[in-house]
Design a protein around this motif. Structure first.
Motif, PDB file in Angstrom:
ATOM      1  N   LEU A 173      12.899  -4.690  -9.355  1.00 53.04           N
ATOM      2  CA  LEU A 173      13.546  -3.631 -10.138  1.00 53.04           C
ATOM      3  C   LEU A 173      14.446  -2.760  -9.265  1.00 53.04           C
ATOM      4  CD1 LEU A 173      10.700  -2.524 -12.548  1.00 53.04           C
ATOM      5  CD2 LEU A 173      12.840  -3.632 -13.152  1.00 53.04           C
ATOM      6  N   ILE A 174      13.982  -2.441  -8.066  1.00 51.55           N
ATOM      7  CA  ILE A 174      14.798  -1.637  -7.151  1.00 51.55           C
ATOM      8  C   ILE A 174      16.046  -2.409  -6.745  1.00 51.55           C
ATOM      9  CG2 ILE A 174      14.867  -0.641  -4.821  1.00 51.55           C
ATOM     10  CD1 ILE A 174      11.870   0.073  -5.271  1.00 51.55           C
ATOM     11  N   LEU A 175      15.899  -3.680  -6.430  1.00 52.12           N
ATOM     12  CA  LEU A 175      17.053  -4.498  -6.051  1.00 52.12           C
ATOM     13  C   LEU A 175      18.043  -4.645  -7.202  1.00 52.12           C
ATOM     14  CD1 LEU A 175      15.313  -7.228  -3.898  1.00 52.12           C
ATOM     15  CD2 LEU A 175      16.922  -5.485  -3.121  1.00 52.12           C
ATOM     16  N   ALA A 176      17.537  -4.839  -8.411  1.00 52.06           N
ATOM     17  CA  ALA A 176      18.429  -4.944  -9.572  1.00 52.06           C
ATOM     18  C   ALA A 176      19.194  -3.646  -9.794  1.00 52.06           C
ATOM     19  CB  ALA A 176      17.629  -5.318 -10.810  1.00 52.06           C
TER      20      ALA A 176
ATOM     21  N   ILE B 151      25.314 -12.327 -12.104  1.00 48.84           N
ATOM     22  CA  ILE B 151      24.809 -13.422 -11.270  1.00 48.84           C
ATOM     23  C   ILE B 151      23.748 -12.904 -10.306  1.00 48.84           C
ATOM     24  CG2 ILE B 151      25.453 -15.046  -9.438  1.00 48.84           C
ATOM     25  CD1 ILE B 151      28.160 -15.341 -10.889  1.00 48.84           C
ATOM     26  N   GLY B 152      24.012 -11.755  -9.688  1.00 48.51           N
ATOM     27  CA  GLY B 152      23.057 -11.195  -8.735  1.00 48.51           C
ATOM     28  C   GLY B 152      21.725 -10.835  -9.373  1.00 48.51           C
ATOM     29  N   ILE B 153      21.779 -10.195 -10.528  1.00 49.43           N
ATOM     30  CA  ILE B 153      20.543  -9.807 -11.213  1.00 49.43           C
ATOM     31  C   ILE B 153      19.799 -11.045 -11.704  1.00 49.43           C
ATOM     32  CG2 ILE B 153      19.623  -8.594 -13.238  1.00 49.43           C
ATOM     33  CD1 ILE B 153      21.786  -6.490 -12.751  1.00 49.43           C
ATOM     34  N   GLY B 154      20.533 -12.057 -12.132  1.00 45.16           N
ATOM     35  CA  GLY B 154      19.889 -13.307 -12.544  1.00 45.16           C
ATOM     36  C   GLY B 154      19.161 -13.976 -11.400  1.00 45.16           C
ATOM     37  N   LYS B 155      19.768 -13.985 -10.224  1.00 48.20           N
ATOM     38  CA  LYS B 155      19.119 -14.567  -9.048  1.00 48.20           C
ATOM     39  C   LYS B 155      17.879 -13.765  -8.657  1.00 48.20           C
ATOM     40  CE  LYS B 155      22.546 -17.156  -6.506  1.00 48.20           C
ATOM     41  NZ  LYS B 155      21.669 -18.246  -6.200  1.00 48.20           N
TER      42      LYS B 155
ATOM     43  N   SER C  69      14.169 -15.442  -8.810  1.00 46.17           N
ATOM     44  CA  SER C  69      13.378 -15.509  -7.579  1.00 46.17           C
ATOM     45  C   SER C  69      12.078 -14.721  -7.717  1.00 46.17           C
ATOM     46  CB  SER C  69      14.186 -14.971  -6.410  1.00 46.17           C
ATOM     47  OG  SER C  69      15.317 -15.770  -6.175  1.00 46.17           O
ATOM     48  N   ALA C  70      12.136 -13.592  -8.423  1.00 45.25           N
ATOM     49  CA  ALA C  70      10.920 -12.803  -8.632  1.00 45.25           C
ATOM     50  C   ALA C  70       9.915 -13.569  -9.485  1.00 45.25           C
ATOM     51  CB  ALA C  70      11.265 -11.464  -9.272  1.00 45.25           C
TER      52      ALA C  70
END
Length: 69
Positions: free
Chosen positions: A48-51, A20-24, A28-29
């Motif tokens: 990419l860093i956040l993912a 879910i987090g990576i999808g968001k 958003s990106a």
């Protein structure tokens, strides 16, 4: 329900949370790049860093959950 079952449930929840987090982050990106195409490189590298950070936290959660079981 045994401790092993609870650990597996915790590991599954950690994996779902990461998805879910990576999808968001990805959604958003894409929206941000559509609004400001000139910022494409900076937005993409930040995403990419956040993912990677979300994935690391998820892996930590899975390992902790499985070690408990």
């Amino acid at each position: 329900m045994t401790i092993t079952g609870i650990a597996a449930l915790g590991a599954g929840l950690a994996a779902i949370g990461a998805g879910i987090g990576i999808g968001k982050i990805g959604g958003s990106a894409m929206e941000a790049m559509a609004r400001q195409p000139e910022m494409h490189g900076k937005i993409q590298s930040s995403a990419l860093i956040l993912a990677a950070l979300v994935e690391a936290v998820s892996l930590f959660g899975v390992v902790v959950a499985l070690l408990q079981g």
